[in-house]
Motif scaffolding. Structure first.
Motif, PDB file in Angstrom:
ATOM      1  N   ILE A 151       2.730  -0.384  -9.245  1.00 47.39           N
ATOM      2  CA  ILE A 151       3.787  -0.575 -10.243  1.00 47.39           C
ATOM      3  C   ILE A 151       4.057   0.709 -11.027  1.00 47.39           C
ATOM      4  O   ILE A 151       5.200   1.003 -11.389  1.00 47.39           O
ATOM      5  N   THR A 152       3.015   1.496 -11.259  1.00 47.82           N
ATOM      6  CA  THR A 152       3.204   2.711 -12.055  1.00 47.82           C
ATOM      7  C   THR A 152       4.179   3.677 -11.392  1.00 47.82           C
ATOM      8  O   THR A 152       4.861   4.449 -12.079  1.00 47.82           O
ATOM      9  N   SER A 153       4.253   3.643 -10.047  1.00 45.08           N
ATOM     10  CA  SER A 153       5.188   4.528  -9.344  1.00 45.08           C
ATOM     11  C   SER A 153       6.639   4.196  -9.670  1.00 45.08           C
ATOM     12  O   SER A 153       7.513   5.059  -9.603  1.00 45.08           O
ATOM     13  N   LEU A 154       6.897   2.923 -10.016  1.00 41.24           N
ATOM     14  CA  LEU A 154       8.257   2.518 -10.361  1.00 41.24           C
ATOM     15  C   LEU A 154       8.686   3.085 -11.715  1.00 41.24           C
ATOM     16  O   LEU A 154       9.873   3.040 -12.057  1.00 41.24           O
ATOM     17  N   PHE A 155       7.716   3.594 -12.457  1.00 36.02           N
ATOM     18  CA  PHE A 155       8.039   4.193 -13.752  1.00 36.02           C
ATOM     19  C   PHE A 155       7.718   5.699 -13.758  1.00 36.02           C
ATOM     20  O   PHE A 155       7.516   6.286 -14.813  1.00 36.02           O
ATOM     21  N   SER A 156       7.722   6.278 -12.547  1.00 37.57           N
ATOM     22  CA  SER A 156       7.507   7.722 -12.433  1.00 37.57           C
ATOM     23  C   SER A 156       8.606   8.457 -13.194  1.00 37.57           C
ATOM     24  O   SER A 156       9.795   8.127 -13.075  1.00 37.57           O
ATOM     25  N   GLY A 157       8.213   9.434 -13.954  1.00 38.80           N
ATOM     26  CA  GLY A 157       9.200  10.228 -14.686  1.00 38.80           C
ATOM     27  C   GLY A 157       9.778   9.547 -15.902  1.00 38.80           C
ATOM     28  O   GLY A 157      10.788  10.011 -16.454  1.00 38.80           O
ATOM     29  N   ILE A 158       9.150   8.453 -16.371  1.00 38.46           N
ATOM     30  CA  ILE A 158       9.738   7.700 -17.478  1.00 38.46           C
ATOM     31  C   ILE A 158       9.779   8.514 -18.769  1.00 38.46           C
ATOM     32  O   ILE A 158      10.759   8.428 -19.524  1.00 38.46           O
TER      33      ILE A 158
ATOM     34  N   CYS B 230      17.753   5.668 -25.080  1.00 42.98           N
ATOM     35  CA  CYS B 230      16.305   5.508 -24.873  1.00 42.98           C
ATOM     36  C   CYS B 230      15.955   4.080 -24.475  1.00 42.98           C
ATOM     37  O   CYS B 230      15.135   3.853 -23.572  1.00 42.98           O
ATOM     38  N   THR B 231      16.580   3.130 -25.126  1.00 39.69           N
ATOM     39  CA  THR B 231      16.322   1.719 -24.822  1.00 39.69           C
ATOM     40  C   THR B 231      16.713   1.394 -23.381  1.00 39.69           C
ATOM     41  O   THR B 231      15.943   0.770 -22.635  1.00 39.69           O
ATOM     42  N   ALA B 232      17.896   1.832 -22.992  1.00 34.28           N
ATOM     43  CA  ALA B 232      18.375   1.573 -21.635  1.00 34.28           C
ATOM     44  C   ALA B 232      17.539   2.318 -20.597  1.00 34.28           C
ATOM     45  O   ALA B 232      17.301   1.815 -19.491  1.00 34.28           O
ATOM     46  N   ALA B 233      17.076   3.521 -20.946  1.00 36.21           N
ATOM     47  CA  ALA B 233      16.298   4.337 -20.010  1.00 36.21           C
ATOM     48  C   ALA B 233      15.003   3.657 -19.614  1.00 36.21           C
ATOM     49  O   ALA B 233      14.623   3.640 -18.438  1.00 36.21           O
ATOM     50  N   VAL B 234      14.297   3.100 -20.592  1.00 35.93           N
ATOM     51  CA  VAL B 234      13.012   2.442 -20.321  1.00 35.93           C
ATOM     52  C   VAL B 234      13.202   1.272 -19.370  1.00 35.93           C
ATOM     53  O   VAL B 234      12.479   1.114 -18.381  1.00 35.93           O
ATOM     54  N   ILE B 235      14.201   0.456 -19.647  1.00 37.37           N
ATOM     55  CA  ILE B 235      14.404  -0.779 -18.878  1.00 37.37           C
ATOM     56  C   ILE B 235      14.843  -0.505 -17.450  1.00 37.37           C
ATOM     57  O   ILE B 235      14.458  -1.221 -16.522  1.00 37.37           O
ATOM     58  N   THR B 236      15.616   0.548 -17.240  1.00 31.25           N
ATOM     59  CA  THR B 236      16.220   0.781 -15.917  1.00 31.25           C
ATOM     60  C   THR B 236      15.518   1.865 -15.100  1.00 31.25           C
ATOM     61  O   THR B 236      16.020   2.230 -14.033  1.00 31.25           O
ATOM     62  N   THR B 237      14.360   2.344 -15.529  1.00 32.93           N
ATOM     63  CA  THR B 237      13.669   3.399 -14.776  1.00 32.93           C
ATOM     64  C   THR B 237      13.357   3.007 -13.322  1.00 32.93           C
ATOM     65  O   THR B 237      13.544   3.821 -12.413  1.00 32.93           O
ATOM     66  N   PRO B 238      12.871   1.783 -13.025  1.00 35.53           N
ATOM     67  CA  PRO B 238      12.638   1.437 -11.615  1.00 35.53           C
ATOM     68  C   PRO B 238      13.884   1.585 -10.743  1.00 35.53           C
ATOM     69  O   PRO B 238      13.788   2.013  -9.585  1.00 35.53           O
ATOM     70  N   LEU B 239      15.046   1.238 -11.277  1.00 35.07           N
ATOM     71  CA  LEU B 239      16.294   1.421 -10.533  1.00 35.07           C
ATOM     72  C   LEU B 239      16.560   2.895 -10.265  1.00 35.07           C
ATOM     73  O   LEU B 239      17.030   3.279  -9.187  1.00 35.07           O
ATOM     74  N   ASP B 240      16.242   3.733 -11.250  1.00 33.99           N
ATOM     75  CA  ASP B 240      16.468   5.165 -11.096  1.00 33.99           C
ATOM     76  C   ASP B 240      15.515   5.765 -10.073  1.00 33.99           C
ATOM     77  O   ASP B 240      15.906   6.636  -9.289  1.00 33.99           O
ATOM     78  N   VAL B 241      14.257   5.322 -10.068  1.00 34.41           N
ATOM     79  CA  VAL B 241      13.289   5.798  -9.088  1.00 34.41           C
ATOM     80  C   VAL B 241      13.768   5.470  -7.674  1.00 34.41           C
ATOM     81  O   VAL B 241      13.755   6.333  -6.780  1.00 34.41           O
TER      82      VAL B 241
END
Length: 278
Positions: free
Chosen positions: A237-244, A194-205
């Motif tokens: 910026i919110t688009s970079l956290f789409s699907g978070i 969970c910790t890693a997921a939050v931080i790296t979501t923009p990379l995943d998008v």
């Protein structure tokens, strides 16, 4: 069988394959939701809640080799570092092991991931059509589109997840005065994931956009940092956290399932080997 070979290669091979297959199959619908939220078409146009298991076949086919190669490389790298660089601190050892594991395992993962995400975002297509279309328009190289963006996403993720997972298990073991049980490793894996997921979501998008883009799309020629800046500037910026949220739930449960299954199978394989050769 040589005991060190069994512990360093055979156990992570079997346990990693089991972990990858189990977690990907169980959590596939959440992965589909996350991918559709991140699609440039938007969640509803990408399929919404329709055909949530679109792309499950390539996922299952890729899970076992991906999980097996990751943990074999991860454990082997840690063993080699321990032998030749004994003064390296544990977190750095885990980071190096995870980095090597991602670089190797993504070779096995990316072609299946690419087909899977195309099917998730275009649920009316068939896997055979997607593969033929990629080969016809981009050649064999097209199946590995997004490899570097996937590695770029996965290495920072693993830099956070695996050292944190190992550290949490160490703290728990020290507190209870003995090794952690597989279920405890699973809980630690969930927190770390969970910790890693939050931080790296923009990379995943950005990685998702690259994999879903047309062959001549601007996303294909953009680097991951460039695409992140472009998405942030054009869509906010919110688009970079789409699907978070689905990503956090998916990886939180996935960390529990994936790392818990790995520890469970590893624990029982080692116990079985010890019982055979006391």
């Amino acid at each position: 069988m040589d005991e060190s070979f069994f512990a360093t290669f055979t156990v992570p091979l079997i346990a990693g394959a089991a972990a990858g297959t189990t977690s990907d199959a169980v959590l596939f619908p959440m992965d589909t939701i996350k991918t559709r939220f991140q699609s440039s078409k938007g969640f509803l146009r990408a399929g919404g809640f329709h055909r949530m298991y679109a792309g499950i076949l390539p996922t299952v086919l890729g899970s076992a080799p991906s999980g097996a190669t990751f943990f074999c490389t991860y454990e082997l790298t840690k063993t080699l570092i321990g032998q030749f660089l004994p003064n390296v601190h544990a977190p750095f050892m885990h980071m190096l092991g995870a980095t090597a594991g991602e670089i190797v395992s993504d070779i096995a993962r990316v072609p299946f991931e690419l087909v899977k995400q195309r099917l998730q975002a275009n649920c009316h297509l068939k896997a055979s059509f997607v593969v033929r279309n990629i080969l016809a328009t981009e050649g064999l190289r097209g199946l590995f589109r997004g490899y570097f963006s996937t590695v770029t996403r996965d290495i920072p993720f693993s830099f956070i997840q695996y050292p944190l997972w190992e550290h949490l298990k160490s703290l728990w073991a020290a507190r209870q005065g003995g090794p952690t049980e597989p279920w405890q490793g699973a809980v630690c894996g969930s927190v770390a994931g969970c910790t890693a997921a939050v931080i790296t979501t923009p990379l995943d998008v950005a990685k998702t956009r690259i994999m879903l883009a047309d062959a001549k799309g601007v996303e294909v020629t953009s680097s991951l940092p460039q695409l992140i800046v472009t998405i942030g500037r054009n869509e906010g910026i919110t688009s970079l956290f789409s699907g978070i949220v689905p990503r956090m739930i998916w990886i939180g449960i996935g960390g529990f399932t994936f790392l818990g299954t790995y520890d469970f199978v590893k624990h029982h394989l080692l116990a079985f080997e010890i019982s055979r050769y006391p």
